[in-house]
Design an enzyme around this catalytic site. Structure first.
Site, PDB file in Angstrom:
ATOM      1  N   LYS A   1       0.841  -1.210   0.000  1.00 12.49           N
ATOM      2  CA  LYS A   1       0.000   0.000   0.000  1.00 12.49           C
ATOM      3  C   LYS A   1       0.869   1.251   0.000  1.00 12.49           C
ATOM      4  O   LYS A   1       0.620   2.202  -0.746  1.00 12.49           O
ATOM      5  CB  LYS A   1      -0.939  -0.024   1.213  1.00 12.49           C
ATOM      6  CG  LYS A   1      -2.061  -1.046   1.051  1.00 12.49           C
ATOM      7  CD  LYS A   1      -2.837  -1.327   2.332  1.00 12.49           C
ATOM      8  CE  LYS A   1      -3.781  -2.507   2.070  1.00 12.49           C
ATOM      9  NZ  LYS A   1      -4.527  -2.946   3.248  1.00 12.49           N
TER      10      LYS A   1
ATOM     11  N   GLN B   1      -4.969  -1.884   9.326  1.00 14.72           N
ATOM     12  CA  GLN B   1      -4.655  -3.181   8.730  1.00 14.72           C
ATOM     13  C   GLN B   1      -5.161  -4.288   9.655  1.00 14.72           C
ATOM     14  O   GLN B   1      -4.760  -4.368  10.811  1.00 14.72           O
ATOM     15  CB  GLN B   1      -3.136  -3.298   8.514  1.00 14.72           C
ATOM     16  CG  GLN B   1      -2.740  -4.541   7.763  1.00 14.72           C
ATOM     17  CD  GLN B   1      -3.293  -4.574   6.336  1.00 14.72           C
ATOM     18  OE1 GLN B   1      -3.230  -3.590   5.611  1.00 14.72           O
ATOM     19  NE2 GLN B   1      -3.860  -5.704   5.943  1.00 14.72           N
TER      20      GLN B   1
ATOM     21  N   ASP C   1     -11.377   2.513   3.653  1.00 17.92           N
ATOM     22  CA  ASP C   1     -11.718   1.088   3.503  1.00 17.92           C
ATOM     23  C   ASP C   1     -13.234   0.879   3.475  1.00 17.92           C
ATOM     24  O   ASP C   1     -13.712  -0.201   3.108  1.00 17.92           O
ATOM     25  CB  ASP C   1     -11.125   0.274   4.664  1.00 17.92           C
ATOM     26  CG  ASP C   1      -9.859  -0.474   4.257  1.00 17.92           C
ATOM     27  OD1 ASP C   1      -9.627  -0.624   3.042  1.00 17.92           O
ATOM     28  OD2 ASP C   1      -9.120  -0.912   5.158  1.00 17.92           O
TER      29      ASP C   1
END
Ligand code: NAD
Length: 293
Positions: free
Chosen positions: A53, A97, A120
């Site tokens: 990422k 994460q 997200d």
């Protein structure tokens, strides 16, 4: 019939070029899209995803910062950092994460992220937005699948879609997004009895169960579009999806490979969501002069 293999790497490159151009437009207004990634612990797979990422951000001109905490870090400390990032105008996207260590409550941490920076799309506000067809942060993996279907100009309206897998991050949002496009959607999961009676009806079949070889050619309708989200590591080290690629390819009209199908799209759509967030921020801020330096 032999299916067209959808090249996720190529589509991801195109979408990243668009992201880079959008980031450059923002730069002219002295705004650089910024992503903050929070990782707790040392899960090796998470480490790989996080590095990907950060690298992808660099490639398209986004700023990224990694907040990597020790395994034993308390929830309060993580929440403090999120609070600071929520207030930081240089940060337009925050992601946690997963997985988190068991002493940290995932929901509490996800709900602490500003809904305007939830790239997200896991905050309940944005989940609700997805349900009513009005979210600005579609979850990245199903968003990537949608983008692949659009790229290939595969019609969705009125078609039978079967999603195998009902997780909060892939299966459920995928089903909602395709329902929003007026598909007739069926969601299957581990407790579904006789999976084949559903999959055989699918014009578009999305496999996201995490079970290698689950989708064999006899459970696929001739001419179906088959999207394989699964990523399964074999004992020998190779990666496979949920679909028996070689067999199903002989029967489907389109198919995604693993690797090189949906995988490259997931990080790409994270970049899109971050750039989109920065654009909305720029809209709220009003015009800003370009830096003279
Ligand atoms: P998950 O374990 O959270 O959910 C799996 C879902 O599949 C569950 O709803 C479960 O009921 C269902 N399922 C399990 N076995 C089944 C079976 N035999 N028949 C029907 N349904 C079954 O997993 P997830 O996070 O949704 O991920 C699913 C797969 O997608 C995994 O292989 C994961 O690695 C992969 N994945 C890929 C990407 C990507 O970028 N390509 C992103 C996220 C997840």
């Amino acid at each position: 019939m032999v299916a067209k293999v959808i090249d996720g790497n190529a589509v991801a490159r195109l979408v990243r070029t668009e992201c880079r151009q959008r980031a450059e437009t923002l730069k002219a207004r002295n705004i650089q899209p910024g992503l903050a990634v929070i990782m707790v612990g040392n899960n090796p797979a998470s480490g790989v995803y996080v590095r990907n990422k950060v690298k992808a951000c660099e490639e398209v001109g986004l700023r990224s910062e990694l907040h990597h905490f020790h395994e034993n870090t308390g929830q309060a400390q993580v929440l403090d950092v999120i609070d600071g990032l929520n207030r930081n105008p240089a940060i337009h996207g925050i992601l946690i994460q997963l997985p988190l260590p068991p002493h940290i409550q995932v929901r509490t941490v996800l709900e602490a992220i500003s809904r305007d920076k939830d790239v997200d799309g896991f905050h309940l506000y944005n989940v609700g937005g997805l349900v009513v067809g009005d979210t600005v942060f579609p979850p990245c993996t199903p968003y990537g699948v949608q983008r692949l279907l659009e790229h290939e100009r595969i019609p969705i309206e009125g078609r039978n879609v079967v999603v195998v897998g009902a997780s909060n991050i892939v299966g459920k949002p995928m089903a909602l997004m395709l329902m929003q496009k007026n598909a007739t959607v069926c969601i299957c999961h581990a407790k579904t009895r006789d999976l084949a009676q559903f999959t055989i009806l699918a014009d578009i079949l999305v496999a996201a169960a995490g079970v290698p070889g689950l989708i064999k050619h006899e459970v696929v309708k001739t001419g179906a579009v088959v999207i394989d989200v699964g990523i399964n590591r074999l004992p020998g080290g190779g990666l496979v999806g949920d679909v028996d690629f070689d067999q199903v390819r002989q029967k489907a009209s389109y198919i995604t490979p693993v690797p090189g199908g949906v995988g490259p799209m997931t990080v790409t759509m994270l970049l899109c969501n971050t750039v989109g967030s920065a654009e909305r921020f720029a809209g709220r801020e009003g015009p800003r002069p370009a830096s003279s330096t």
